[in-house]
Design a protein around this motif. Structure first.
Motif, PDB file in Angstrom:
ATOM      1  N   ALA A 158       0.820  -1.214   0.000  1.00 42.05           N
ATOM      2  CA  ALA A 158       0.000   0.000   0.000  1.00 42.05           C
ATOM      3  C   ALA A 158       0.852   1.262   0.000  1.00 42.05           C
ATOM      4  O   ALA A 158       0.309   2.368  -0.044  1.00 42.05           O
ATOM      5  N   ILE A 171      -2.901   2.897   8.967  1.00 36.81           N
ATOM      6  CA  ILE A 171      -2.827   1.641   8.217  1.00 36.81           C
ATOM      7  C   ILE A 171      -2.087   0.581   9.021  1.00 36.81           C
ATOM      8  O   ILE A 171      -2.512  -0.574   9.103  1.00 36.81           O
ATOM      9  N   SER A 199      -4.171  -1.538  -0.345  1.00 32.49           N
ATOM     10  CA  SER A 199      -3.841  -0.809  -1.569  1.00 32.49           C
ATOM     11  C   SER A 199      -5.086  -0.567  -2.412  1.00 32.49           C
ATOM     12  O   SER A 199      -5.319   0.543  -2.902  1.00 32.49           O
ATOM     13  N   ASP A 208       0.353   3.694  -2.826  1.00 37.99           N
ATOM     14  CA  ASP A 208      -0.887   4.456  -2.713  1.00 37.99           C
ATOM     15  C   ASP A 208      -0.764   5.570  -1.675  1.00 37.99           C
ATOM     16  O   ASP A 208      -1.434   6.600  -1.785  1.00 37.99           O
ATOM     17  N   ILE A 209       0.087   5.377  -0.678  1.00 31.15           N
ATOM     18  CA  ILE A 209       0.384   6.464   0.254  1.00 31.15           C
ATOM     19  C   ILE A 209       1.054   7.614  -0.493  1.00 31.15           C
ATOM     20  O   ILE A 209       0.768   8.795  -0.253  1.00 31.15           O
ATOM     21  N   THR A 221      -0.270  12.553   5.607  1.00 34.44           N
ATOM     22  CA  THR A 221       0.135  11.259   5.057  1.00 34.44           C
ATOM     23  C   THR A 221       0.754  10.381   6.141  1.00 34.44           C
ATOM     24  O   THR A 221       0.549   9.160   6.145  1.00 34.44           O
ATOM     25  N   TYR A 254      -1.987   8.766   7.851  1.00 38.52           N
ATOM     26  CA  TYR A 254      -2.445   7.623   7.061  1.00 38.52           C
ATOM     27  C   TYR A 254      -1.566   6.400   7.340  1.00 38.52           C
ATOM     28  O   TYR A 254      -2.062   5.285   7.533  1.00 38.52           O
ATOM     29  N   LEU A 271      -7.317   2.150  -0.699  1.00 43.73           N
ATOM     30  CA  LEU A 271      -6.851   3.522  -0.896  1.00 43.73           C
ATOM     31  C   LEU A 271      -7.058   3.984  -2.337  1.00 43.73           C
ATOM     32  O   LEU A 271      -7.435   5.140  -2.582  1.00 43.73           O
ATOM     33  N   SER A 323      -9.634   7.033  -3.286  1.00 42.79           N
ATOM     34  CA  SER A 323      -9.216   8.230  -4.022  1.00 42.79           C
ATOM     35  C   SER A 323     -10.030   8.408  -5.297  1.00 42.79           C
ATOM     36  O   SER A 323     -10.382   9.533  -5.669  1.00 42.79           O
ATOM     37  N   ILE A 367      -1.695   9.395  -2.254  1.00 45.38           N
ATOM     38  CA  ILE A 367      -2.444  10.213  -1.302  1.00 45.38           C
ATOM     39  C   ILE A 367      -1.681  11.504  -1.000  1.00 45.38           C
ATOM     40  O   ILE A 367      -2.261  12.597  -0.920  1.00 45.38           O
TER      41      ILE A 367
END
Length: 305
Positions: free
Chosen positions: A38, A87, A111, A41-42, A80, A83, A114, A118, A45
């Motif tokens: 993931a 997680i 993943s 994807d962070i 972030t 986040y 997220l 989004s 973000i």
């Protein structure tokens, strides 16, 4: 030669972004022994948060670009990082002592969560942003009219990468948190017996990795001028490839792998076919791992019995 020099600059800038993302992968793997799928994807973000923060500040009438960039960077890193902590707390910590594939499956699921979050919240279209940092320097102008350019945003990306890596190196090598991280990397059980808060250390590892991904997300936004919900998957796979290429678990290796992937992509796109740039990068990875299974700077694991 001028064309080569220009592609070298472009590759180093792209590799710097990949390297910042790759460090997050290698940090988590070094301490927890799992791949945080993931993490890409962070990064995505972080790019969206940077875009939203920038638009909010502009709408409030703030016009000083350095101040805007600093505020956007701090806000992106803070949110972030939250986040990343969330997680780890929800998706990974409950499965830490489960069977080996459980955290990886949870990471893949997170993943998708997220990515779709989004897509639903920000829409599926690409979100462009006008150039924020313009201008640059002409390093050399050849006889054929091709000029080697170094833009201000490229300088910013490289300088930001150097500063962030210097701060991160100091954190890991000179602070108590860094000592705790290194202790957990070697032996979590022994570290806990010696008074290290393993859960807190692992959480902070995710927080720091997410903050670095936020820096990469903001640099990506400034450099390419766009973000979209799917960019985390593509960049995440390439950054993971960079971490493996450099030696998973090695922080210098992650940065070296990021630079290598960036240079391979850029030169292949410039001299061959842009459609096959990913094939070239992954092919180099395969060749390196055949002859160096631990990557460029990785060390083989030695089990003590």
């Amino acid at each position: 030669m001028d064309y080569f020099a220009q592609q070298l600059i472009n590759g180093l800038v792209l590799g710097s972004i990949y390297g910042l993302i790759a460090i997050g992968y290698t940090m988590v793997y070094g301490i927890v022994g799992m791949i945080n799928f993931a993490h890409g994807d962070i990064f995505m973000i972080g790019g969206f948060i940077a875009l939203i923060s920038f638009l909010v500040l502009v709408s409030l009438g703030l016009t000083a670009i350095p101040v805007i960039l600093l505020i956007v960077l701090l806000v992106s890193m803070a949110i972030t990082a939250l986040y990343g902590w969330t997680i780890e707390r929800i998706a990974y910590r409950p499965l830490r002592h489960s069977f080996r594939l459980a955290p990886m499956l949870s990471a893949i699921g997170m993943s998708f969560v997220l990515t779709n979050f989004s897509q639903v919240s920000q829409g599926a279209r690409v979100k462009p942003v006008p150039p924020i940092i313009t201008g640059g320097y002409t390093l050399h102008e050849g006889a054929e009219g091709f000029a080697v350019q170094l833009s201000n945003i490229q300088i910013l990306v490289v300088l930001a990468t150097i500063v962030v890596l210097a701060l991160f190196t100091w954190l890991v090598s000179r602070t108590r948190l860094g000592r705790d991280m290194r202790a957990c990397e070697q032996d979590q059980t022994m570290a806990a017996l010696l008074g290290v808060d393993v859960d807190r250390t692992i959480s902070m590892t995710f927080v720091i990795g997410a903050a670095l991904a936020a820096v990469a997300g903001m640099m990506y936004l400034l450099y390419y001028g766009l973000v979209d919900f799917f960019m985390g998957f593509v960049a995440g796979i390439k950054a993971f490839t960079a971490a493996v290429l450099g030696g998973i678990g090695s922080l210098p290796g992650a940065m070296l792998g990021g630079l290598a992937i960036g240079l391979i992509e850029t030169f292949w796109s410039a001299y061959f076919s842009v459609e096959y740039k990913d094939v070239a990068a992954f092919s180099i990875l395969i060749v390196v791992l055949i002859f160096m299974p631990t990557g460029l700077l990785g060390r083989p694991e030695v089990e003590k019995v």
